[in-house]
Design an enzyme around this catalytic site. Structure first.
Site, PDB file in Angstrom:
ATOM      1  N   HIS A 126      -3.566  -5.000   1.685  1.00  0.00           N
ATOM      2  CA  HIS A 126      -2.783  -5.301   2.848  1.00  0.00           C
ATOM      3  C   HIS A 126      -2.915  -6.869   3.456  1.00  0.00           C
ATOM      4  O   HIS A 126      -3.738  -7.107   4.116  1.00  0.00           O
ATOM      5  CB  HIS A 126      -3.539  -4.423   3.928  1.00  0.00           C
ATOM      6  CG  HIS A 126      -3.548  -2.888   3.988  1.00  0.00           C
ATOM      7  ND1 HIS A 126      -2.338  -2.364   4.441  1.00  0.00           N
ATOM      8  CD2 HIS A 126      -4.332  -2.060   3.442  1.00  0.00           C
ATOM      9  CE1 HIS A 126      -2.554  -1.190   4.244  1.00  0.00           C
ATOM     10  NE2 HIS A 126      -3.761  -0.934   3.712  1.00  0.00           N
ATOM     11  N   CYS A 130       0.761  -1.102   0.009  1.00  0.00           N
ATOM     12  CA  CYS A 130      -0.030  -0.025  -0.215  1.00  0.00           C
ATOM     13  C   CYS A 130       0.861   1.115  -0.200  1.00  0.00           C
ATOM     14  O   CYS A 130       1.378   1.607  -0.863  1.00  0.00           O
ATOM     15  CB  CYS A 130      -0.933  -0.101   1.292  1.00  0.00           C
ATOM     16  SG  CYS A 130      -2.426   0.802   0.894  1.00  0.00           S
ATOM     17  N   GLU A 163      -1.159  -8.255   5.367  1.00  0.00           N
ATOM     18  CA  GLU A 163      -0.969  -8.206   7.085  1.00  0.00           C
ATOM     19  C   GLU A 163      -2.080  -8.187   7.628  1.00  0.00           C
ATOM     20  O   GLU A 163      -2.172  -8.268   8.932  1.00  0.00           O
ATOM     21  CB  GLU A 163       0.017  -7.060   7.131  1.00  0.00           C
ATOM     22  CG  GLU A 163      -0.159  -5.617   7.232  1.00  0.00           C
ATOM     23  CD  GLU A 163      -0.420  -5.028   5.894  1.00  0.00           C
ATOM     24  OE1 GLU A 163      -0.417  -5.634   4.878  1.00  0.00           O
ATOM     25  OE2 GLU A 163      -0.755  -3.984   5.973  1.00  0.00           O
TER      26      GLU A 163
HETATM   27  N1  GLN Z   1      -3.414   6.543   0.223  1.00  0.00           N
HETATM   28  C1  GLN Z   1      -2.437   6.165   1.326  1.00  0.00           C
HETATM   29  C2  GLN Z   1      -1.056   7.028   1.018  1.00  0.00           C
HETATM   30  O1  GLN Z   1      -1.248   7.406   0.087  1.00  0.00           O
HETATM   31  C3  GLN Z   1      -2.055   4.728   1.451  1.00  0.00           C
HETATM   32  C4  GLN Z   1      -2.809   4.002   2.410  1.00  0.00           C
HETATM   33  C5  GLN Z   1      -2.433   2.769   2.924  1.00  0.00           C
HETATM   34  O2  GLN Z   1      -1.364   2.573   3.064  1.00  0.00           O
HETATM   35  N2  GLN Z   1      -3.301   2.169   3.572  1.00  0.00           N
HETATM   36  O3  GLN Z   1      -0.181   6.816   1.720  1.00  0.00           O
END
Ligand code: GLN
Length: 192
Positions: A175, A79, A177
């Site tokens: 995610h 992410c 995790e």
């Molecule tokens: N949108 C978030 C960012 O730009 C990332 C979201 C996440 O890690 N759940 O950092």
């Protein structure tokens, strides 16, 4: 037993530590540059990419990780971690930097904002379906070079990669995790 760091500056660090321990890794929470020595790999967690980027700079870890990435060190970004590794950020903050270690173009919040978070099974090559939790997830819009696509998801606007690998650098939009399924972490640690 691979020795795997989890960058512990911000984000869902604890969840990654627990998954990595469950797959049998020797886990180090990394907050300082000198803790980057003697690792076989590193996980960059989900969180807020601009905050993690800022803390990478102030902690002094930024250039150390940059050099290690160039030397072929294995890193898995989930992410926000994917955003940090990418070659291009769309809808990023105007001063937002990234390592340019994974040849993908990612759109921040490309699957929608917090309220549009969702779960969907993700079919991973060689593994099978794993549960995918998408929270303000970055969307991989283009990819090039020797990026391998290990999973795609069609969330209504065509299939987009959600798990990719370019040699030593791995990234996923979701995610792993935040589930009980260890297989994505196993995939990464078994490559170390
Ligand atoms: N949108 C978030 C960012 O730009 C990332 C979201 C996440 O890690 N759940 O950092």
């Amino acid at each position: 037993m691979p020795r795997v760091g989890v960058l512990a500056l911000q984000g869902d660090v604890r969840e990654h530590v627990s998954m990595l321990e469950d797959v049998g890794a020797d886990v180090v929470t990394v907050r300082r540059a000198e803790q980057m020595d003697d690792l076989d790999g590193l996980v960059l967690p989900g969180g807020e990419s601009t905050t993690i980027a800022y803390l990478l700079t102030t902690s002094g870890i930024r250039p150390v990780l940059e050099r290690k990435l160039e030397e072929g060190f294995s890193v898995f970004g989930t992410c926000a971690g994917l955003i940090l590794l990418s070659s291009e950020i769309l809808d990023g903050r105007s001063d937002q930097w990234s390592y340019g270690a994974l040849d993908v173009s990612v759109r921040r919040n490309g699957y929608g904002r917090q309220i549009a978070s969702f779960e969907s099974a993700v079919d991973v090559v060689g593994v099978g379906p794993v549960p995918g939790v998408f929270i303000r997830a970055p969307k991989i819009e283009t990819w090039w070079g020797d990026v391998e696509v290990l999973a795609t998801l069609d969330h209504g606007d065509g299939a987009h990669p959600v798990l990719v690998r370019q040699k030593n650098v791995w990234g996923c939009s979701f995610h792993p995790e935040l589930t009980n399924d260890l297989r994505v972490h196993e995939l990464f640690t078994s490559s170390l």
